[in-house]
Every structure is written in structure tokens, then in C-alpha cells.
Scaffold this active site. Sequence first.
Site, PDB file in Angstrom:
ATOM      1  N   CYS A  65       0.896  -1.166   0.000  1.00 27.35           N
ATOM      2  CA  CYS A  65       0.000   0.000   0.000  1.00 27.35           C
ATOM      3  C   CYS A  65       0.932   1.212   0.000  1.00 27.35           C
ATOM      4  O   CYS A  65       2.112   1.075  -0.351  1.00 27.35           O
ATOM      5  CB  CYS A  65      -0.984  -0.027   1.169  1.00 27.35           C
ATOM      6  SG  CYS A  65      -0.268   0.044   2.827  1.00 27.35           S
ATOM      7  N   THR A  67       2.368   2.988   2.402  1.00 29.94           N
ATOM      8  CA  THR A  67       3.508   2.813   3.323  1.00 29.94           C
ATOM      9  C   THR A  67       3.810   1.343   3.625  1.00 29.94           C
ATOM     10  O   THR A  67       4.865   1.047   4.188  1.00 29.94           O
ATOM     11  CB  THR A  67       3.188   3.472   4.674  1.00 29.94           C
ATOM     12  OG1 THR A  67       1.963   2.876   5.153  1.00 29.94           O
ATOM     13  CG2 THR A  67       3.016   4.975   4.534  1.00 29.94           C
TER      14      THR A  67
HETATM   15  C1  RB5 Z   1      -3.530   5.590   0.956  1.00 27.92           C
HETATM   16  O1  RB5 Z   1      -4.856   5.263   1.198  1.00 27.92           O
HETATM   17  C2  RB5 Z   1      -2.642   5.173   2.113  1.00 27.92           C
HETATM   18  O2  RB5 Z   1      -3.165   5.631   3.326  1.00 27.92           O
HETATM   19  C3  RB5 Z   1      -2.528   3.659   2.210  1.00 27.92           C
HETATM   20  O3  RB5 Z   1      -2.075   3.165   0.997  1.00 27.92           O
HETATM   21  C4  RB5 Z   1      -1.551   3.136   3.236  1.00 27.92           C
HETATM   22  O4  RB5 Z   1      -0.328   3.821   3.183  1.00 27.92           O
HETATM   23  C5  RB5 Z   1      -2.020   2.944   4.601  1.00 27.92           C
HETATM   24  O5  RB5 Z   1      -1.325   2.386   5.463  1.00 27.92           O
END
Ligand code: RB5
Length: 150
Positions: A65, A67
Site C-alpha cells: 500500500c 507505506t
Molecule cells: C492511501 O490510502 C494510504 O493511506 C494507504 O495506501 C496506506 O499507506 C495505509 O497504510
Amino acid sequence: MKIGIGNDHSALELKAEIIELLKEKGHEVVDYGTNSPESCDYPVYGEKVGRAVASGEVERGILICGTGLGVSIAANKVKGAYAALLSDIYSAKRARLSNDANIACMGAFTIGNKLREELTDAFLTNEFVPGCSSQPKVDAFREYEAAHQK
Ligand code: RB5
């Protein structure tokens, strides 16, 4: 190896790159989505890959995702899923050798191309050694899980 991969909308491009890389190395890849650029909830995909790994449908999982944090938290709610957020090569190896993690999580916004490749490689080419000095620690979290998680 049969590998399940999942992601949210932030990581579509990265997923395509990782799938290509895995196939080049001879792995079989099962894609659990999302494949839409629409904003979605990462826990859905964290759970899907967590369940696929825990049930033995696939041997290992890769979750991405923005992060890597959200998908790792979500996957770790599934009994039998052990997801590790990877950001350096040493930890990627230790995730297998010390923790017997079965899912690698990475961030599309936080990690460069070459590092992603090396993290994936380190995670897939190292094996937990049963009976090693880390065995009691791994047993301890499995025992906790058996006692407290349905
Ligand atoms: C984007 O929605 C971001 O918040 C998600 O990809 C992730 O980094 C969450 O942990």
C-alpha cells in the site's frame, strides 16, 4: 513458489512491476487485487492475502500500500498470517530467519525500485530453520495466537 499478492489503489504500478519480477524468477503469482485505481480500503486486501497464506492456498504473500503499514496491520489480524513490514535488506532476511514471517509488506511511496527487488529477493530466498535459536520465540507467539485467537 506460489505467491499471493495484494494491494490498495496506491500500489497498482508497483504491483505490476513485482509480478513481472516474480514471474521472471519462475514463481507462480495469484493476484488478490485490487486492480482498480479507485480509492479502496487496504484492510480488505490485507485480509484476503492473510487468509490465502494462512490456509495454504499460497506459500507466501506480498502486500503493498502507500507505506505498507495498513496492509501489514490488517494481515496480522488473520490467525496464521505473519506479516513483516520490510524497509532494509537485513530485516528482510531476519523476517524469515528469526520470525518465520510468511507475508512481506512494502510501501509504494517509501521504497525505491532496486530496494523493492532486493527486499523481495531476500524475503523469498531465506528459510526459517526449524529448531533454531529463534524457534522458542516463534512458538511463543503461535501459542498466544492458539489460546486467544479464533
Ligand atoms: C492511501 O490510502 C494510504 O493511506 C494507504 O495506501 C496506506 O499507506 C495505509 O497504510
